[in-house]
Design an enzyme around this catalytic site. Structure first.
Site, PDB file in Angstrom:
ATOM      1  N   ASP A  12       7.583   5.168   6.500  1.00  0.00           N
ATOM      2  CA  ASP A  12       8.498   4.942   5.376  1.00  0.00           C
ATOM      3  C   ASP A  12       8.953   6.230   4.706  1.00  0.00           C
ATOM      4  OD1 ASP A  12       8.025   2.177   5.780  1.00  0.00           O
ATOM      5  OD2 ASP A  12       6.205   2.331   4.583  1.00  0.00           O
ATOM      6  N   LYS A  15      13.058   8.149   7.493  1.00  0.00           N
ATOM      7  CA  LYS A  15      13.542   8.696   8.771  1.00  0.00           C
ATOM      8  C   LYS A  15      14.848   8.044   9.200  1.00  0.00           C
ATOM      9  CE  LYS A  15       9.748   7.396  10.832  1.00  0.00           C
ATOM     10  NZ  LYS A  15       8.909   6.927   9.716  1.00  0.00           N
ATOM     11  N   GLY A  39      10.631  -0.297  10.031  1.00  0.00           N
ATOM     12  CA  GLY A  39      11.762  -0.788   9.252  1.00  0.00           C
ATOM     13  C   GLY A  39      12.574   0.381   8.749  1.00  0.00           C
ATOM     14  N   HIS A  40      13.830   0.408   9.116  1.00  0.00           N
ATOM     15  CA  HIS A  40      14.703   1.483   8.662  1.00  0.00           C
ATOM     16  C   HIS A  40      15.798   0.908   7.787  1.00  0.00           C
ATOM     17  CE1 HIS A  40      13.725   4.184  12.358  1.00  0.00           C
ATOM     18  NE2 HIS A  40      12.830   4.257  11.398  1.00  0.00           N
ATOM     19  N   GLN A 222       6.911   4.584  12.372  1.00  0.00           N
ATOM     20  CA  GLN A 222       5.691   4.743  11.563  1.00  0.00           C
ATOM     21  C   GLN A 222       5.558   6.227  11.177  1.00  0.00           C
ATOM     22  OE1 GLN A 222       5.061   2.604  14.686  1.00  0.00           O
ATOM     23  NE2 GLN A 222       6.001   1.167  13.308  1.00  0.00           N
TER      24      GLN A 222
HETATM   25  P1  IMP Z   1       0.635  -2.807  12.673  1.00  0.00           P
HETATM   26  O1  IMP Z   1       1.433  -1.649  13.182  1.00  0.00           O
HETATM   27  O2  IMP Z   1       1.466  -3.994  12.294  1.00  0.00           O
HETATM   28  O3  IMP Z   1      -0.505  -3.155  13.582  1.00  0.00           O
HETATM   29  O4  IMP Z   1      -0.066  -2.354  11.295  1.00  0.00           O
HETATM   30  C1  IMP Z   1      -1.054  -1.345  11.246  1.00  0.00           C
HETATM   31  C2  IMP Z   1      -0.888  -0.481  10.003  1.00  0.00           C
HETATM   32  O5  IMP Z   1       0.306   0.287  10.120  1.00  0.00           O
HETATM   33  C3  IMP Z   1      -0.750  -1.263   8.701  1.00  0.00           C
HETATM   34  O6  IMP Z   1      -1.337  -0.523   7.652  1.00  0.00           O
HETATM   35  C4  IMP Z   1       0.762  -1.321   8.493  1.00  0.00           C
HETATM   36  O7  IMP Z   1       1.105  -1.503   7.127  1.00  0.00           O
HETATM   37  C5  IMP Z   1       1.154   0.042   8.995  1.00  0.00           C
HETATM   38  N1  IMP Z   1       2.534   0.117   9.469  1.00  0.00           N
HETATM   39  C6  IMP Z   1       3.026  -0.327  10.641  1.00  0.00           C
HETATM   40  N2  IMP Z   1       4.326  -0.047  10.750  1.00  0.00           N
HETATM   41  C7  IMP Z   1       4.669   0.608   9.643  1.00  0.00           C
HETATM   42  C8  IMP Z   1       5.885   1.225   9.187  1.00  0.00           C
HETATM   43  O8  IMP Z   1       6.934   1.214   9.864  1.00  0.00           O
HETATM   44  N3  IMP Z   1       5.841   1.828   7.967  1.00  0.00           N
HETATM   45  C9  IMP Z   1       4.698   1.898   7.240  1.00  0.00           C
HETATM   46  N4  IMP Z   1       3.541   1.361   7.620  1.00  0.00           N
HETATM   47  C10 IMP Z   1       3.527   0.726   8.812  1.00  0.00           C
END
Ligand code: IMP
Length: 423
Positions: A12, A15, A39-40, A222
């Protein structure tokens, strides 16, 4: 010149806007890991786009957008995203999907929920999109890949063996297993048909494009500290989010990467559980959340907010080989009389050299802060570095000095034109 863009914090970092901006100067945009957990948000004039899978390069006509082999793809979510972009007038003709990318199946989402339930208080706080279970199956060699959606008999055979083991796991936990083999085969081959013209060998495609002197932007999803190896394990995502994975996640070699641009927010945020040394569980944290609209693009969860952590950024520079930095959301810090910057960690009275591998130790470290003066001016319409208030310039200079790399871009608002180039 091919560039990798990487988030330096817990995702977040903004990017999406930077990729969107740089996509203009590149021919190809590639995603190499993650899935629709990302999420962008990209704002173009009066339109706000929320993208989860498709690279934001899609917003420019003619740019080739690739979902590489390292991405995990929920075809239903992808088709929905494609449809909403088509509705908004964008063409999907130059979107390509790796035939080797793994598929997120509905039982992966169910498994994600079940694993979180089993973990109880130690849950990760995942996005619930089935990311971890899909990557687990990939590593366990029982995953379904995009190429499998193109052939009903192959898909049926593979799903049959998946059903044999997974159904038993659900039964053991007294959870419903609402999936039917026939339904899944029908639904997912239908997705395959709809996506067929986009599913190719993207490594080969990339090679051809790069040979034609096209330039590529590799868009990390991420952030560095959600990396499966170097993130704050186990509170991480299930892929390598680091720049090095741009290669294996898209089928190119390291010699094809020429620059790594790191993106960091002017403060820090995190969604989900896990350590956060510079977290502000107070009114300042609330102010950052409301001024910065810090709510997840994917799940809508409020993001935890805190001061900028330079120990994390210094580590991100090492892990990714970052040569230039972009600082985003600087405008959000407006109105604070003083700002703190975390420039070190102390553990049991000693200063730590690096981030501890043990999450238990990391939880106990004390951040060491430096305090700088804030500013009251609205900087959202500044167009050059010299337009910024003096204290704001000092903030950026302090970051550059500590990190020993240049901050070449500063973002002061969500619009494309709210970006300052700094040399
Ligand atoms: P998962 O990727 O859904 O398995 O989540 C694992 C961890 O990564 C959790 O803490 C999510 O909130 C975090 N996470 C996954 N994708 C994002 C992202 O795009 N932005 C911020 N946190 C993320």
């Amino acid at each position: 010149m091919n560039t990798v863009i990487i988030g330096c914090q817990w995702g977040d970092e903004g990017k999406g806007k930077i990729v969107d901006l740089l996509a203009l100067k590149n021919d190809v945009v590639v995603r190499f890991q993650g899935g629709n957990n990302a999420g962008h948000t990209v704002v173009v004039k009066d339109k706000t786009y929320k993208l989860h899978l498709i690279p934001s390069g899609i917003l420019y006509p003619g740019k080739v957008c690739i979902l590489g082999n390292g991405v995990v793809i929920a075809p239903d979510a992808l088709l929905q995203e494609m449809e909403s972009l088509v509705q908004a007038g964008h063409s999907m003709d130059s979107l390509y999907i790796s035939e080797r990318a793994h598929v997120i199946m509905p039982y992966h989402r169910a498994m994600d929920a079940l694993e979180e339930k089993i973990k109880g208080d130690s849950k990760i706080g995942t996005t619930g999109r089935g990311i971890g279970p899909s990557y687990s199956d990939k590593v366990a060699r029982c995953g379904i890949r995009m190429v499998d959606l193109l052939e009903a008999d192959t898909l049926r055979k593979k799903l049959r063996s998946v059903f044999l083991s997974k159904e038993k796991i659900f039964q053991a936990w007294q959870e419903a297993w609402p999936f039917s083999l026939d339904d899944l085969v029908e639904k997912y081959t239908s997705y395959g048909k709809q996506l067929q013209s986009h599913i190719v060998d993207t490594s080969l495609l990339l090679e051809k494009l790069l040979k034609q002197k096209k330039t590529a932007l590799f868009e990390g999803a991420q952030g560095t500290f959600l990396d499966i190896d170097y993130g704050s394990y186990p509170f991480v995502t299930s892929s390598n989010t680091l720049a090095g994975n741009a290669c294996s996640g898209s089928g190119i070699g390291p010699t094809q990467i020429h620059k790594v641009l790191g993106v960091a927010k002017a403060y820090t945020t995190r969604v989900g559980e896990g350590v956060f040394p510079a977290e502000l569980k107070n009114a300042i944290g609330d102010t950052l959340r409301s001024q910065g609209k810090e709510f997840g693009t994917t799940t809508g969860r409020p993001r935890r907010c805190g001061w900028l952590d330079l120990v994390m950024l210094k580590t991100a520079i090492r892990l990714n080989g970052i040569n230039e930095l972009c600082i985003t959301k600087l405008d959000v810090l407006k109105g604070l009389s003083s700002i703190q910057i975390c420039s070190g960690y102390s553990y049991k009275g000693s200063r730590l050299e690096s981030i501890p591998a043990s999450d238990e130790v990391y939880q106990k470290i004390e951040p060491i802060y430096e305090t700088v003066n804030g500013w009251n001016e609205d900087i959202s319409s500044c167009i050059s570095f010299s337009d910024l208030p003096k204290n704001c310039q000092e903030y950026i200079k302090k970051i550059e000095k500590f990190l020993e790399i240049p901050v070449t871009l500063v973002s002061v608002g969500p619009e494309r034109n709210q970006t300052i180039e700094h040399s």
